[in-house]
Scaffold this active site. Structure first.
Site, PDB file in Angstrom:
ATOM      1  N   ARG A 283       0.813  -1.224   0.000  1.00 35.68           N
ATOM      2  CA  ARG A 283       0.000   0.000   0.000  1.00 35.68           C
ATOM      3  C   ARG A 283       0.839   1.262   0.000  1.00 35.68           C
ATOM      4  NH1 ARG A 283      -3.721  -1.386   4.680  1.00 35.68           N
ATOM      5  NH2 ARG A 283      -2.394  -3.215   4.692  1.00 35.68           N
TER       6      ARG A 283
ATOM      7  N   GLU B  27       3.660  -8.951  16.063  1.00 34.64           N
ATOM      8  CA  GLU B  27       3.064  -9.385  17.331  1.00 34.64           C
ATOM      9  C   GLU B  27       3.364 -10.875  17.572  1.00 34.64           C
ATOM     10  OE1 GLU B  27      -0.939  -8.111  17.483  1.00 34.64           O
ATOM     11  OE2 GLU B  27      -1.211  -8.794  19.550  1.00 34.64           O
TER      12      GLU B  27
END
Ligand code: AMP
Length: 174
Positions: free
Chosen positions: A58, A95
């Site tokens: 993106r 994460e």
């Protein structure tokens, strides 16, 4: 136009508790897309940067038209095994687990000033890794530009000494 109104937050995507900032609702809106690129490029009209370094995928949507608008070179940072020539890589923590990004070794000349661009600054781990890639090649990051910054995740603290420009700010997941 208030660009924030053109961005859709999708709750619990890709997992529970995350408010995903969906920019496709901005991209389908011609005047909004035009304004977003122009406003993101504006602070850098007199910049001494030679190139824009942008992060798959993106980031490319904003970085490439900014480079065109400013008359700068464009350097893609990509996920592993996508770039065909010799690369250098950086690994960064997610994460759960790690991820890597790569850049062509010859994409930046030592001493060259570069502007880094991505769509969104969250924890800052991705952009921090891109900064390390640029520095590995002897480049000098002069600023980082984002369409969106999630202020509550304090990602800019991972980019000390690098001015951060973001058009749209959120202070919570919603
Ligand atoms: P980070 O490394 O945590 O700063 O994450 C930045 C990257 O993850 C960007 O390239 C974004 O495209 C993506 N990202 C992280 N959080 C979100 C979110 N809430 N909505 C949309 N994209 C996100």
């Amino acid at each position: 136009m208030d660009l924030k109104k053109t961005i859709r937050t999708v709750m619990d995507f890709p997992k529970k508790g995350i408010g995903f900032k969906d920019i496709t609702t901005l991209l389908v809106n011609g005047p909004a897309l035009h304004q977003a690129i122009r406003d993101m490029a504006e602070p850098f009209r007199k910049s001494n940067a030679a190139k824009i370094v942008s992060i798959e995928s993106r980031g490319f949507i904003f970085g490439m038209p900014m480079a065109y608008e400013l008359g700068l070179g464009f350097v893609p940072v990509r996920k592993p095994k996508k770039l065909p020539a010799a690369t250098v890589a950086e690994t960064y923590a997610l994460e759960y687990g790690t991820d890597s990004i790569e850049i062509h070794k010859d994409a930046i000349v030592p001493g060259e000033k570069v502007l880094l661009v991505d769509d969104l600054l969250a924890t800052g781990g991705t952009m921090e890794a891109a900064v390390r890639l640029v520095k590995k090649l002897g480049g000098e990051p002069v600023a980082a530009a984002f369409l969106i910054e999630l202020d509550f995740l304090k990602g800019r603290e991972k980019l000390p000494g690098i001015p951060v420009h973001s058009l749209i700010h959120y202070d919570s997941e919603a």
